[in-house]
Motif scaffolding. Structure first.
Motif, PDB file in Angstrom:
ATOM      1  N   ALA A  90      15.346   6.461  -2.244  1.00 15.88           N
ATOM      2  CA  ALA A  90      14.016   6.492  -2.872  1.00 15.88           C
ATOM      3  C   ALA A  90      13.104   7.453  -2.128  1.00 15.88           C
ATOM      4  CB  ALA A  90      13.418   5.092  -2.881  1.00 15.88           C
ATOM      5  N   ASP A  91      12.093   7.974  -2.809  1.00 18.45           N
ATOM      6  CA  ASP A  91      11.122   8.865  -2.166  1.00 18.45           C
ATOM      7  C   ASP A  91      10.451   8.149  -0.999  1.00 18.45           C
ATOM      8  OD1 ASP A  91      11.683  10.887  -3.855  1.00 18.45           O
ATOM      9  OD2 ASP A  91       9.829  10.805  -4.994  1.00 18.45           O
TER      10      ASP A  91
ATOM     11  N   ASP B 190      -4.033   1.434  -2.911  1.00 16.22           N
ATOM     12  CA  ASP B 190      -5.142   0.590  -2.475  1.00 16.22           C
ATOM     13  C   ASP B 190      -5.146   0.414  -0.959  1.00 16.22           C
ATOM     14  OD1 ASP B 190      -5.955   0.179  -5.084  1.00 16.22           O
ATOM     15  OD2 ASP B 190      -4.653  -1.557  -5.356  1.00 16.22           O
ATOM     16  N   GLU B 191      -4.117   0.899  -0.318  1.00 17.55           N
ATOM     17  CA  GLU B 191      -3.936   0.712   1.112  1.00 17.55           C
ATOM     18  C   GLU B 191      -4.826   1.655   1.915  1.00 17.55           C
ATOM     19  OE1 GLU B 191      -0.019   0.298   4.013  1.00 17.55           O
ATOM     20  OE2 GLU B 191       0.088   1.444   2.164  1.00 17.55           O
ATOM     21  N   LYS B 192      -5.325   1.165   3.061  1.00 14.52           N
ATOM     22  CA  LYS B 192      -6.078   1.998   4.000  1.00 14.52           C
ATOM     23  C   LYS B 192      -5.153   2.408   5.143  1.00 14.52           C
ATOM     24  CE  LYS B 192     -10.577  -0.082   3.033  1.00 14.52           C
ATOM     25  NZ  LYS B 192     -11.699  -0.889   3.586  1.00 14.52           N
ATOM     26  N   ILE B 193      -5.171   3.703   5.470  1.00 12.83           N
ATOM     27  CA  ILE B 193      -4.257   4.259   6.460  1.00 12.83           C
ATOM     28  C   ILE B 193      -5.032   4.655   7.711  1.00 12.83           C
ATOM     29  CG2 ILE B 193      -2.484   5.991   6.885  1.00 12.83           C
ATOM     30  CD1 ILE B 193      -1.842   4.174   4.547  1.00 12.83           C
ATOM     31  N   ASP B 194      -4.602   4.186   8.885  1.00  9.08           N
ATOM     32  CA  ASP B 194      -5.222   4.581  10.147  1.00  9.08           C
ATOM     33  C   ASP B 194      -4.874   6.035  10.467  1.00  9.08           C
ATOM     34  OD1 ASP B 194      -6.344   2.067  10.603  1.00  9.08           O
ATOM     35  OD2 ASP B 194      -4.528   1.322  11.558  1.00  9.08           O
ATOM     36  N   ALA B 195      -5.852   6.787  10.934  1.00 12.23           N
ATOM     37  CA  ALA B 195      -5.627   8.200  11.239  1.00 12.23           C
ATOM     38  C   ALA B 195      -6.614   8.665  12.311  1.00 12.23           C
ATOM     39  CB  ALA B 195      -5.780   9.042   9.980  1.00 12.23           C
ATOM     40  N   VAL B 196      -6.416   9.904  12.793  1.00 10.39           N
ATOM     41  CA  VAL B 196      -7.268  10.471  13.840  1.00 10.39           C
ATOM     42  C   VAL B 196      -7.634  11.912  13.465  1.00 10.39           C
ATOM     43  CG1 VAL B 196      -7.421  11.133  16.277  1.00 10.39           C
ATOM     44  CG2 VAL B 196      -6.213   9.042  15.638  1.00 10.39           C
ATOM     45  N   ILE B 197      -8.900  12.281  13.654  1.00  7.86           N
ATOM     46  CA  ILE B 197      -9.335  13.664  13.414  1.00  7.86           C
ATOM     47  C   ILE B 197      -8.874  14.526  14.596  1.00  7.86           C
ATOM     48  CG2 ILE B 197     -11.309  15.195  13.113  1.00  7.86           C
ATOM     49  CD1 ILE B 197     -12.833  12.838  11.912  1.00  7.86           C
TER      50      ILE B 197
ATOM     51  N   SER C 201       5.005   6.305   3.247  1.00 10.98           N
ATOM     52  CA  SER C 201       5.309   5.419   2.125  1.00 10.98           C
ATOM     53  C   SER C 201       5.543   6.286   0.896  1.00 10.98           C
ATOM     54  CB  SER C 201       4.158   4.435   1.865  1.00 10.98           C
ATOM     55  OG  SER C 201       3.030   5.106   1.341  1.00 10.98           O
ATOM     56  N   LYS C 202       6.091   5.689  -0.141  1.00  9.16           N
ATOM     57  CA  LYS C 202       6.371   6.429  -1.376  1.00  9.16           C
ATOM     58  C   LYS C 202       5.097   7.046  -1.954  1.00  9.16           C
ATOM     59  CE  LYS C 202       8.558   5.857  -5.916  1.00  9.16           C
ATOM     60  NZ  LYS C 202       7.462   6.395  -6.714  1.00  9.16           N
TER      61      LYS C 202
END
Length: 428
Positions: free
Chosen positions: A84-85, A292-299, A321-322
């Motif tokens: 799957a993708d 609908d998911e929130k993804i943690d990230a860094v600038i 994720s897909k």
């Protein structure tokens, strides 16, 4: 003649008394109206401090940047994907098989589905399972599987959802057997084996097998930007280039998809950062239109454009994720923070001199000093008091102030914030 003069005097005197009395009544009426007006005006010029929530965020069009390597095949035949993708693969993992036509692919999929059903029925019919199963424990397991199924559905974890569905089927079917609601599933097993033998007799072997040559994530499409939008080229990106990226899929023959190596990927976009709200190193969250998911990230980088007021922002993330590999460009929301505090109208903010405690280099109190302090005036009974505010969020026409329950010098919940004094606008 002399008798008329006293009457004229009394008449004049009575007229003056009446005029004075009427004047007093008019003045009293004016005072009364003024009191009522000022009272109403004072009430209208206050606002109660209540708790409110706010989100500091900005919408922008994000462009995904990853380390991608196209995967190809001969181009002769139809692909049947096995991954799957967004799926993780190891070196040598079969990614896809090539068949002469779609009919062979349909047969191959039906065989895979029937073999999965056969495994479930064999698990139900296992003598060890039936001998050790008890109605009470089975009933508890069925309830647990159902709760896990609903949770997986709500979390949109479809792989876990499928596994929990199978566990639920096994539990309920086993319960039916030990409670003698059904005799067993021998006939279903015979029918599936018969159909499998028939399908396998008509199925041709794949003419070509595509395997992974490294450990990576797999995506079943290419878009032509694989060699252009790479982590090594991010420092060369321009505003015009990012705005010209088109989200689409390549129709070039012979493409199987692409491998995405490494755990981290990037998203680049164009934002207005003239207020310097975002800085390199800030931890933020991303929310995409496709999820609908929130993804943690860094600038990781912010570069101002020399010809305009906008900036290029680069954000790094390690979540796969897909939904996150279906697009090259997508509308997303950068969420800097979620705040809660007392809502204060911006027009009510004033500055006043307040005596505040000072500290030395060790952080210990060493005296007091008069400091010009940001705050608001509040009404407490008949008193007008100045209260400090601790701004944690700034909106267009209001701010949120942190609640300091232990410090009475700060604005508190339910305080009546003054917008104007009795004489007009507050001065500060």
């Amino acid at each position: 003649m002399g008798s008329h003069k006293p009457e004229s005097g009394r008449s004049d005197s009575g007229l003056i008394v009446k005029l004075l009395r009427n004047l007093v009544l008019v003045l009293l009426l004016i005072v009364f109206v003024s009191i009522v007006y000022n009272f109403q005006n004072k009430k209208a010029a206050t606002e109660t401090a209540l708790l409110s929530d706010a989100i500091s965020s900005e919408k922008f069009r994000g462009v995904f940047i990853r380390s991608e390597t196209p995967v190809t095949f001969s181009g002769n035949g139809v692909l049947s994907y096995k991954i799957a993708d967004g799926g993780k693969v190891g070196s040598g993992t079969v990614i896809a098989e090539v068949y002469p036509d779609d009919e062979q692919i349909m047969r191959s999929r039906e065989i895979a589905q029937l073999e999965r059903e056969l495994d479930i029925l064999k698990k139900i019919q296992n003598p060890g399972t039936l001998e050790s199963a008890q109605p009470a424990s089975l009933s508890a397991n069925i309830s647990e599987s159902y709760r896990a199924l609903i949770y997986s559905r709500d979390m949109k974890d479809y792989s876990a959802f499928r596994n929990e569905m199978e566990n639920l089927v096994v539990g309920m079917s086993t319960y039916q057997i030990i409670t003698q609601e059904v005799d067993g599933f021998d006939q279903q097993i015979i029918d599936i084996n018969s159909r499998l033998a028939e399908l396998k007799g008509m199925t041709a072997k794949p003419s070509e097998t595509v395997t992974a040559n490294e450990s990576a994530y797999f995506v079943s499409y290419c878009d032509g930007y694989e060699s252009e939008l790479t982590p090594d080229n991010m420092d060369k990106l321009t505003v015009e280039q990012l705005r010209s990226i088109v989200d689409g899929k390549s129709s070039e023959p012979g493409l199987v998809g692409k491998m995405i190596s490494g755990y981290n990927w990037f998203i680049a976009g164009v934002i207005d950062n003239t207020r310097k709200l975002y800085n390199i190193g800030d931890s933020i969250e991303l929310k995409f239109d496709s999820s609908d998911e929130k993804i943690d990230a860094v600038i990781t980088d912010i570069r101002e454009d020399t010809d305009s007021s906008v900036s290029i922002i680069i954000i790094e993330c390690s979540r796969f994720s897909k939904a996150l590999v279906e697009h090259r460009a997508e509308s997303c929301e950068l969420i800097k923070g979620e705040y809660r505090g007392l809502k204060v109208p911006r027009e009510a903010i004033r500055f006043d001199d307040m005596e505040q405690q000072t500290t030395n280099s060790d952080g210990e109190p060493d005296g007091t000093a008069v400091v010009n302090t940001k705050g608001v005036y509040i009404m407490k009974g008949e008193q007008v008091l100045f209260k400090k505010i601790d701004v944690v969020y700034e909106g267009s026409d209001y701010v949120l102030s942190e609640v300091h329950e232990e410090d009475p010098s700060y604005l508190a919940l339910y305080d009546d914030i003054m917008i104007e004094t009795e004489g007009g606008e507050l001065n500060g």
